[in-house]
Design a protein around this motif. Structure first.
Motif, PDB file in Angstrom:
ATOM      1  N   ALA A  45       0.565  -1.497  -0.538  1.00  0.00           N
ATOM      2  CA  ALA A  45      -0.250  -0.126   0.221  1.00  0.00           C
ATOM      3  C   ALA A  45       0.533   1.017   0.673  1.00  0.00           C
ATOM      4  N   ARG A  46       2.224   1.318   0.796  1.00  0.00           N
ATOM      5  CA  ARG A  46       2.653   2.324   0.995  1.00  0.00           C
ATOM      6  C   ARG A  46       4.115   2.548  -0.488  1.00  0.00           C
ATOM      7  N   GLY A  47       3.423   1.197  -1.245  1.00  0.00           N
ATOM      8  CA  GLY A  47       4.541   1.383  -2.938  1.00  0.00           C
ATOM      9  C   GLY A  47       4.851   2.831  -3.468  1.00  0.00           C
ATOM     10  N   PRO A  48       3.803   3.498  -3.904  1.00  0.00           N
ATOM     11  CA  PRO A  48       3.422   4.821  -4.660  1.00  0.00           C
ATOM     12  C   PRO A  48       4.194   6.120  -3.648  1.00  0.00           C
ATOM     13  N   ALA A  49       3.639   5.987  -3.136  1.00  0.00           N
ATOM     14  CA  ALA A  49       4.117   6.668  -1.748  1.00  0.00           C
ATOM     15  C   ALA A  49       6.099   6.866  -1.631  1.00  0.00           C
ATOM     16  N   LEU A  50       6.055   5.941  -1.127  1.00  0.00           N
ATOM     17  CA  LEU A  50       8.143   5.829  -1.536  1.00  0.00           C
ATOM     18  C   LEU A  50       8.411   5.925  -2.533  1.00  0.00           C
ATOM     19  N   GLN A  51       7.199   4.795  -4.274  1.00  0.00           N
ATOM     20  CA  GLN A  51       8.457   5.655  -5.159  1.00  0.00           C
ATOM     21  C   GLN A  51       8.364   7.139  -5.259  1.00  0.00           C
ATOM     22  N   ALA A  52       7.295   7.531  -5.047  1.00  0.00           N
ATOM     23  CA  ALA A  52       7.372   9.471  -5.366  1.00  0.00           C
ATOM     24  C   ALA A  52       8.477  10.033  -4.586  1.00  0.00           C
ATOM     25  N   GLU A  53       8.463   9.948  -3.145  1.00  0.00           N
ATOM     26  CA  GLU A  53       9.816  10.411  -2.417  1.00  0.00           C
ATOM     27  C   GLU A  53      10.996  10.261  -3.024  1.00  0.00           C
ATOM     28  N   GLY A  54      11.840   8.922  -3.331  1.00  0.00           N
ATOM     29  CA  GLY A  54      12.614   8.533  -4.079  1.00  0.00           C
ATOM     30  C   GLY A  54      13.024   9.248  -5.615  1.00  0.00           C
ATOM     31  N   SER A  55      11.619   9.486  -6.317  1.00  0.00           N
ATOM     32  CA  SER A  55      11.670  10.016  -7.231  1.00  0.00           C
ATOM     33  C   SER A  55      12.889  11.399  -7.035  1.00  0.00           C
ATOM     34  N   ARG A  56      11.551  12.437  -5.982  1.00  0.00           N
ATOM     35  CA  ARG A  56      12.178  13.140  -5.177  1.00  0.00           C
ATOM     36  C   ARG A  56      14.041  13.793  -4.748  1.00  0.00           C
ATOM     37  N   ARG A  57      14.153  12.547  -4.233  1.00  0.00           N
ATOM     38  CA  ARG A  57      14.912  13.078  -3.965  1.00  0.00           C
ATOM     39  C   ARG A  57      16.281  12.122  -4.473  1.00  0.00           C
ATOM     40  N   ALA A  58      15.946  11.583  -5.872  1.00  0.00           N
ATOM     41  CA  ALA A  58      17.164  11.958  -7.216  1.00  0.00           C
ATOM     42  C   ALA A  58      17.669  12.394  -7.590  1.00  0.00           C
ATOM     43  N   GLY A  59      16.221  13.746  -7.816  1.00  0.00           N
ATOM     44  CA  GLY A  59      16.362  14.852  -8.735  1.00  0.00           C
ATOM     45  C   GLY A  59      16.822  15.703  -8.021  1.00  0.00           C
ATOM     46  N   ALA A  60      17.154  15.789  -6.477  1.00  0.00           N
ATOM     47  CA  ALA A  60      17.692  17.241  -5.799  1.00  0.00           C
ATOM     48  C   ALA A  60      19.184  16.047  -6.086  1.00  0.00           C
ATOM     49  N   GLY A  61      19.631  14.983  -5.991  1.00  0.00           N
ATOM     50  CA  GLY A  61      20.884  14.174  -5.926  1.00  0.00           C
ATOM     51  C   GLY A  61      21.336  14.955  -7.368  1.00  0.00           C
ATOM     52  N   THR A  62      20.315  14.739  -7.808  1.00  0.00           N
ATOM     53  CA  THR A  62      21.125  14.606  -9.921  1.00  0.00           C
ATOM     54  C   THR A  62      21.594  16.808  -9.783  1.00  0.00           C
ATOM     55  N   ARG A  63      20.733  17.358  -9.091  1.00  0.00           N
ATOM     56  CA  ARG A  63      20.764  18.754  -9.407  1.00  0.00           C
ATOM     57  C   ARG A  63      22.235  19.219  -8.541  1.00  0.00           C
ATOM     58  N   ARG A  64      21.918  18.696  -7.279  1.00  0.00           N
ATOM     59  CA  ARG A  64      23.627  18.345  -6.356  1.00  0.00           C
ATOM     60  C   ARG A  64      24.494  17.939  -7.639  1.00  0.00           C
ATOM     61  N   GLY A  65      24.549  17.408  -8.304  1.00  0.00           N
ATOM     62  CA  GLY A  65      25.704  16.861  -8.739  1.00  0.00           C
ATOM     63  C   GLY A  65      26.500  17.788 -10.225  1.00  0.00           C
ATOM     64  N   GLU A  66      25.448  17.789 -10.703  1.00  0.00           N
ATOM     65  CA  GLU A  66      25.526  18.537 -11.603  1.00  0.00           C
ATOM     66  C   GLU A  66      26.517  20.047 -10.636  1.00  0.00           C
ATOM     67  N   ALA A  67      26.137  20.629  -9.985  1.00  0.00           N
ATOM     68  CA  ALA A  67      26.306  22.154  -9.696  1.00  0.00           C
ATOM     69  C   ALA A  67      27.778  22.014  -9.466  1.00  0.00           C
ATOM     70  N   ALA A  68      27.995  20.334  -8.463  1.00  0.00           N
ATOM     71  CA  ALA A  68      29.542  20.042  -8.781  1.00  0.00           C
ATOM     72  C   ALA A  68      30.123  20.274  -9.545  1.00  0.00           C
ATOM     73  N   ALA A  69      29.874  19.436 -10.513  1.00  0.00           N
ATOM     74  CA  ALA A  69      30.468  19.363 -11.662  1.00  0.00           C
ATOM     75  C   ALA A  69      30.640  20.199 -12.414  1.00  0.00           C
TER      76      ALA A  69
END
Length: 332
Positions: A45-69
């Motif tokens: 039942a909690r799978g979609p919520a967890l998937q959305a939270e993981g996608s948000r965190r993955a996007g933030a990590g990608t932006r931090r990586g691009e700034a560092a690059a």
């Protein structure tokens, strides 16, 4: 995503702690882990919520990586620019060579005339420099704009001492004759007392016997004395207008006596009037022309020698005359 799954697994492991031990799995094989049914349904039942939270965190990590690059890329660009300016002199000027020997002057160096030919023995060696550069250091020549530093004009100084006169040069050739100039203005009037005329005529009525060696002939009768140029007291004519003059002297001789006279120009004898002793008395004359300067003197002198010298006259008639006049003045 992996973080989310690991968290879910941890929760499942905690919830399944009372389920008993896990069956052993051989290496390289997938093993099925038994999960309780209630926990599995809740996780699903909690799978979609967890998937959305993981996608948000993955996007933030990608932006931090691009700034560092991007930051790393800019640092590399700055480093490359610094290295380019550092190695540019090596590329342009080449590698530094050995230090020149400062003890020996170059082929174009200046030498004093009093130095010996072998300058290496006289000149002390210069210690080599301890400052080594990987490339030649360019010479810096400062330039100062004098117009900026120029102040106001000072006062005029005092004139210096005059120099010595140089040698006189050779005389130049005579130049061509110039054109005739215009007529000048009339000059100032001359001295009104200055007359360009002179004339006199005097006589003597008394006879004269010379009693000295030299004796001035004094006259007692005036015929003409223009502007009083003839002085009757000392028997002399004073020239006030220079020029050409005519003079004449007439006397009457005395019988048996000598007549010896001179017409004097200043202190010099100009002409002589002479008559030998005779039994008869006669008229004797002498005349001449003279060039006179201003203030010259003309007079008559008797000269006595061994014989008696005399001229004849009486108190009634005039036998002795002396005359003169200006023929042409020096400046007209």
């Amino acid at each position: 995503m992996e973080s989310t799954q690991s968290q879910g697994g941890s929760r499942r492991e905690r919830r399944g702690e009372g389920a008993g031990p896990s069956p052993a799995c051989a290496p390289g094989q997938r093993c099925a882990v038994p999960v309780p049914r209630a926990g599995f349904l809740k996780a699903m039942a909690r799978g979609p919520a967890l998937q959305a939270e993981g996608s948000r965190r993955a996007g933030a990590g990608t932006r931090r990586g691009e700034a560092a690059a991007r930051g790393v890329t800019m640092d590399i660009t700055y480093l490359r620019t610094s290295l380019t300016f550092l190695f540019l002199p090596l590329v342009v000027f080449g590698a530094p060579a050995d230090e020149p020997n400062l003890t020996e002057p170059g082929p174009g160096a200046c030498k004093r005339c009093c130095d010996s030919l072998d300058s290496s023995t006289d000149t002390p060696p210069v210690p080599p420099s301890h400052h080594h550069f990987p490339y030649p250091v360019p010479e810096v020549r400062p330039y100062i704009n004098i117009t900026i530093l120029k102040g106001e004009k000072g006062d005029r100084g005092e004139p210096g001492m005059p120099g010595k006169w140089g040698k006189e040069g050779p005389r130049g050739e005579r130049g061509a004759q110039g054109q005739k100039g215009s007529k000048g203005q009339m000059g100032t009037a001359g001295d009104p007392c200055k007359h360009q005329y002179a004339a006199f005529s005097v006589g003597r009525k008394k006879a004269l016997h010379s009693s000295e060696g030299f004796q001035v002939l004094i006259f007692d009768t005036v015929f003409v004395n223009l502007y009083s140029h003839f002085d009757m007291f000392n028997g002399k004519f004073y020239c006030s207008v220079g020029g050409l003059y005519y003079f004449s002297l007439n006397v009457h001789t005395w019988n048996f006596k000598e007549t010896y006279m001179h017409i004097m120009h200043n202190e010099e004898e100009a002409v002589i009037l002479y008559a030998q002793p005779s039994d008869r008395s006669i008229m004797q004359s002498q005349s001449l022309m003279l060039e006179l300067q201003e203030n010259d003197e003309i007079w008559v002198r008797l000269y006595k020698r061994e014989r008696e010298n005399a001229i004849y006259s009486d108190d009634v008639d005039v036998y002795i005359t002396f005359s003169g006049y200006l023929v042409k003045p020096s400046i007209e």
